[in-house]
Design a protein around this motif. Structure first.
Motif, short mmCIF file in Angstrom:
data_model
loop_
_atom_site.label_atom_id
_atom_site.label_comp_id
_atom_site.label_asym_id
_atom_site.label_seq_id
_atom_site.Cartn_x
_atom_site.Cartn_y
_atom_site.Cartn_z
N GLU A 113 0.84 -1.19 0.00
CA GLU A 113 0.00 0.00 0.00
C GLU A 113 0.88 1.25 0.00
O GLU A 113 1.96 1.26 0.57
CB GLU A 113 -0.90 0.03 1.23
N PRO A 149 -2.01 6.22 7.94
CA PRO A 149 -3.27 5.77 8.53
C PRO A 149 -3.35 6.20 9.99
O PRO A 149 -2.34 6.38 10.67
CB PRO A 149 -3.20 4.24 8.41
N GLY A 190 -4.71 5.29 13.82
CA GLY A 190 -5.09 4.16 14.66
C GLY A 190 -5.33 4.60 16.09
O GLY A 190 -5.04 5.75 16.46
N ARG A 249 -8.24 0.25 14.13
CA ARG A 249 -8.69 1.33 13.25
C ARG A 249 -9.84 2.13 13.83
O ARG A 249 -9.99 3.31 13.54
CB ARG A 249 -9.09 0.77 11.88
N TYR A 259 4.01 -1.25 7.58
CA TYR A 259 2.98 -1.79 8.48
C TYR A 259 2.27 -2.96 7.83
O TYR A 259 2.28 -3.13 6.60
CB TYR A 259 1.97 -0.71 8.86
N ARG A 266 -1.46 -4.69 7.68
CA ARG A 266 -2.86 -4.42 7.95
C ARG A 266 -3.57 -5.71 8.35
O ARG A 266 -3.40 -6.74 7.71
CB ARG A 266 -3.54 -3.83 6.71
N GLU A 271 -7.50 -7.31 10.05
CA GLU A 271 -8.94 -7.07 9.91
C GLU A 271 -9.39 -5.87 10.73
O GLU A 271 -10.22 -5.09 10.30
CB GLU A 271 -9.72 -8.31 10.35
N TYR A 303 -3.65 -2.36 12.70
CA TYR A 303 -2.33 -2.37 12.07
C TYR A 303 -1.27 -2.83 13.06
O TYR A 303 -1.44 -2.75 14.28
CB TYR A 303 -1.95 -0.95 11.60
N SER A 323 2.81 -1.83 13.09
CA SER A 323 3.71 -0.97 12.33
C SER A 323 5.12 -0.91 12.90
O SER A 323 5.37 -1.27 14.06
CB SER A 323 3.14 0.46 12.29
#
Length: 241
Positions: A8, A14, A16, A73, A101, A103, A105, A108, A110
């Motif tokens: 990604e 992102p 968190g 998340r 990181y 990912r 479900e 994360y 990282s």
């Protein structure tokens, strides 16, 4: 054949959420955090790089290991963890997921992270917290802190939210959970900028003096109330002897 995880390239890091315990270095010069599970023995700062808790030489986050900074998340998922008995004194952290990181479900794992915001809940007694104080435990060289109200701080030295943000540095923002009270910081801010950073005009020691003055006033009000009750009962009132 070696399987590779999809790569990604997000435009922004992102976001968190996680829970942790705030900690204060023994000499009072720095502040940071310690985790509630696997990495609890390794305190970290606002901006930190992950290391393998098992002492392996690979670079976190490794696919076949649990190393790296963990977060979820959804904010609600992290807040739900605060209901667990052993995590009631923890704080909620909003973090930026940095570096490589993996990912999952729900979140994360990282290689790096930046803590942007720390949200402090109520005191253990249920009253709104106005500062942090010694939680009664810690790690080598670091004391854990917990939310406290004026009535529960007693002889412990309070650390205001603004003071903690200043000691942690790197632009950390410290706020109280909705409905909680906050001692005013420099210039009325709810948290202080990092020492030496833009707009930093806090006088060293001033947040601590403000906290102690507020707490002493709360104790004085309590004693005055008790004296007033004794005066109403009179010298021959019930309860003497």
């Amino acid at each position: 054949m070696r399987l590779r995880l999809p790569t990604e390239h997000p435009a922004e890091p992102p976001t968190g959420y996680k829970i942790a315990h705030p900690v204060l270095w023994q000499d009072g010069s720095r502040a940071g955090f310690t985790g509630v599970s696997l990495g609890g023995a390794l305190p970290y700062g606002v901006v930190a790089d992950a290391g393998c808790v098992y002492g392996r030489r690979h670079r976190p986050p490794a696919r076949r290991c649990d190393c790296g900074f963990h977060c979820v998340r959804e904010r609600a998922a992290a807040e739900a963890l605060l209901c667990i008995t052993e995590h009631r004194a923890a704080v909620l952290l909003e973090v930026s997921v940095l570096g490589a990181y993996i990912r999952f479900e729900r979140g994360y794992r990282s290689a790096r992270q930046r803590v942007r915001t720390m949200t402090v809940g109520p005191c253990a007694c249920g009253a709104p917290a106005l500062a942090l104080a010694d939680a009664g435990w810690g790690r080598p060289g670091r004391s854990a802190l917990a939310a406290t109200c004026a009535g529960c701080v007693r002889g412990r030295t309070p650390v205001t939210f603004a003071a903690f943000a200043r000691l942690a540095g790197d632009g950390l923002r410290v706020v109280a959970a909705p409905g909680a009270e906050v001692l005013p910081g420099p210039a009325g801010a709810e948290s202080a900028p990092a020492a030496g950073g833009p707009g930093s005009q806090a006088v060293p020691g001033m947040p601590e003096l403000v906290a102690e003055a507020a707490l002493l006033q709360a104790r004085l009000d309590w004693f005055q109330t008790r004296l007033a009750l004794l005066g109403e009962r009179g010298p021959g009132g019930a309860g003497q002897g």
